[in-house]
Every structure is written in C-alpha cells, then in structure tokens.
Design an enzyme around this catalytic site. Sequence first.
Site, PDB file in Angstrom:
ATOM      1  CB  SER A  15      -0.955  -0.012   1.211  1.00  0.00           C
ATOM      2  OG  SER A  15      -0.259  -0.294   2.397  1.00  0.00           O
ATOM      3  CD  GLU A  17       0.327   7.765   5.168  1.00  0.00           C
ATOM      4  OE1 GLU A  17       0.186   6.671   5.752  1.00  0.00           O
ATOM      5  OE2 GLU A  17       0.710   8.796   5.737  1.00  0.00           O
ATOM      6  CG  ASP A 109      -0.700  15.219  16.937  1.00  0.00           C
ATOM      7  OD1 ASP A 109      -0.541  14.337  17.804  1.00  0.00           O
ATOM      8  OD2 ASP A 109      -0.195  15.165  15.803  1.00  0.00           O
ATOM      9  CG  PHE A 214       7.389  14.210  10.213  1.00  0.00           C
ATOM     10  CD1 PHE A 214       6.140  14.405  10.772  1.00  0.00           C
ATOM     11  CD2 PHE A 214       7.670  14.818   9.002  1.00  0.00           C
ATOM     12  CE1 PHE A 214       5.191  15.195  10.144  1.00  0.00           C
ATOM     13  CE2 PHE A 214       6.738  15.612   8.369  1.00  0.00           C
ATOM     14  CZ  PHE A 214       5.494  15.798   8.944  1.00  0.00           C
ATOM     15  CG  HIS A 262       1.135   1.985   4.741  1.00  0.00           C
ATOM     16  ND1 HIS A 262      -0.003   2.032   3.964  1.00  0.00           N
ATOM     17  CD2 HIS A 262       1.295   3.238   5.237  1.00  0.00           C
ATOM     18  CE1 HIS A 262      -0.512   3.264   3.991  1.00  0.00           C
ATOM     19  NE2 HIS A 262       0.263   4.016   4.759  1.00  0.00           N
TER      20      HIS A 262
END
Length: 283
Positions: A15, A17, A109, A214, A262
């Site tokens: 998959s 994203e 968040d 990140f 993913h």
Amino acid sequence: MAHIRDLIAGGPTLSFEFFPPKTDEGQRSLEKAIGELDLLEPSFVSVTYGAGGSTRERTRDIVVGITATHDYPAMAHLTCIGHTRAEIEELLADYAANGVHNILALAGDPPVDGSPATGDFRYASELVQLIRSVGDFSVGVAAFPEVHPRSETNREDRAHLAAKMAQADFAITQFFFDPVPFLRLRDDLDRLGCATPLLPGIIPVLNPASVRRFADLNGARVPPRFWSRLEAATPDERVELAVEHAVELVSELVAEGVPGVHLYTLNRADASARIAGAFRLGA
Ligand code: FAD
C-alpha cells in the site's frame, strides 16, 4: 469496493500513502505519482487528513476520486480530536455513499498552542467505536513501535494500543529505521493476546531534515551512522542510500512474515516504486 481486512487476509499487501497537496502544482505531482505507482498494482492506497479537519474537503475529494477511477480501495485517514460526533457521522455517510469503505481511525494531535482540545473525542478508540456503529467499514488504526510520545510509560501505551487494535481490523505503524522496534512491538502485542494484523510503515529518507523533524516528534530513533551518510551524500547518492536502506529493511521484515508493507510516498513515485518493486519480487 473491497475491504482492506479481506485483502490482508489474502495478503501480503502493498500500500501507498499520499497527502492532500495545497497547490495546483502539488496536485499534478500527486496525480503523476499515483499514475506511476499504479503500475505496481497496489492492494490499496491511503490519503492523510489534516488534524482538526484542515484538509477535510481535499482528503475527501482525493479519496472519492481514486475510488471512482481505480480497482483498488482508497482508505481515508480521519482524525477525531476537535470534531463533533455529528461532523464525523456526516463525513462517514458521505464516504459510504461514494463507495469508500475503509477508514484509518486516528486521534490526531491536540492544538499546538496547548489550549484544551474541543469536540466529542479524546482517543482514537472512541472513533473506532463510532465508525463500527454507523456502517460496514474496514477500520485501521495507528501503532507506534517506539511508543507514542504522549504516553507516560511503555506499558500503558502498549495496553491502550492492544485494546484499540482489538476493536480494529488492522494497524499501520509509524515509520522506523531498523526492524528491532517493530519486532519488539509485535512481540509485546502477542504477549497481550492481540492478533490484529500489524503493517509496517516504511519511509524512504529523501529529505533527512524533514524526516528527522517528524522522527523527533514521533519518538522514532534515527540510526546515527545511516544518518551521517545521508547528510554527507549528494542528492543523487541520497536517493540511492534511501532506497537501499528501505529495501534492506523491507526484506528483513518480509523474512519475519509481515502481513504487508505500507509505504509513505511523500507524493513521489521514484523511490517508492523501486522499494515496492523489490517487495513484489520477494525482497
Ligand atoms: P490514540 O490511539 O488515541 O493514542 C494517543 C495517546 O493516548 C497514546 O499515548 C495512547 O497510549 C494514549 N491513550 C489511548 N487510549 C487511552 C486511554 N483510554 N486512556 C489513556 N490514554 C490513552 N495524524 C493526522 O493528523 N493525520 C493523519 O492522516 C495521520 N495519519 C497517520 C497514519 C499513521 C500510520 C500513523 C502511525 C499516524 C498518523 N497520524 C496522523 C498521527 C496521529 O494522529 C498522532 O500520532 C496522534 O498523536 C495519535 O494518534 P493515535 O490515533 O495513535 O491516538
């Protein structure tokens, strides 16, 4: 459109994203990336959602657009902090009416300024329950191999995660850079009696500065040697290093019997296509 839980049962899945772009040029890059990655015949794709609903329409339009034009399902990410129950129900009804039957249920968040979150939800598990109550969706959730940064202890985080996953069909992890944290999470979940499929999320590190930001926010450990090589590399060498590292990680995970992979594409096809190609060939 197929439910992702059924695709995983017939797995392993591949998959991709994507995120909703802000500009016309970004939209063209996204369409190009989707077109190129189609050649890899993904099991499904997913589209992120701006916390608090900041990309509500754009996420919805991309997910509905892909669903209408492709054979594979597009999963909508959906965050609940800051939303009312009625807002979420309205969006889910719209998705169902447009053939979208797969949702990644997230907390999102709280406001960055520290003000208390508004809305009817606090945790992703409450969103999972709501989605289950309104229709026949396949529901995924997020998992953090290196523990969610808002958690006080590893033990509590794992217990909350296992309880959330017990209500869901599958989980997708935050990215990580060596297999150990993923395998530790898998073992912990096993010990807690959680058998829900866990898909590793893999990111090719094409932009070390932004991935590090990140990683810091999400508590992902950055291997210092790999990082210093990336930072010293030219842009072309960096792509090679990023792909090589991700292919190696994927091949170790495949050997461990993961139910799929993913890929965080960052809306670019080049590196993801090479990693996915290696996965398809049994990397
Ligand atoms: P939760 O599962 O609710 O967990 C959040 C914290 O609360 C954890 O510390 C957990 O241990 C704790 N907790 C959970 N339940 C309880 C309870 N009952 N009592 C006490 N504590 C509890 N963000 C976006 O804004 N948009 C996206 O599209 C997006 N996509 C993502 C995709 C993936 C694959 C991943 C891994 C993350 C994604 N995120 C996205 C980030 C995510 O929204 C944030 O990390 C958020 O801070 C936590 O979301 P969660 O769904 O894991 O929350």
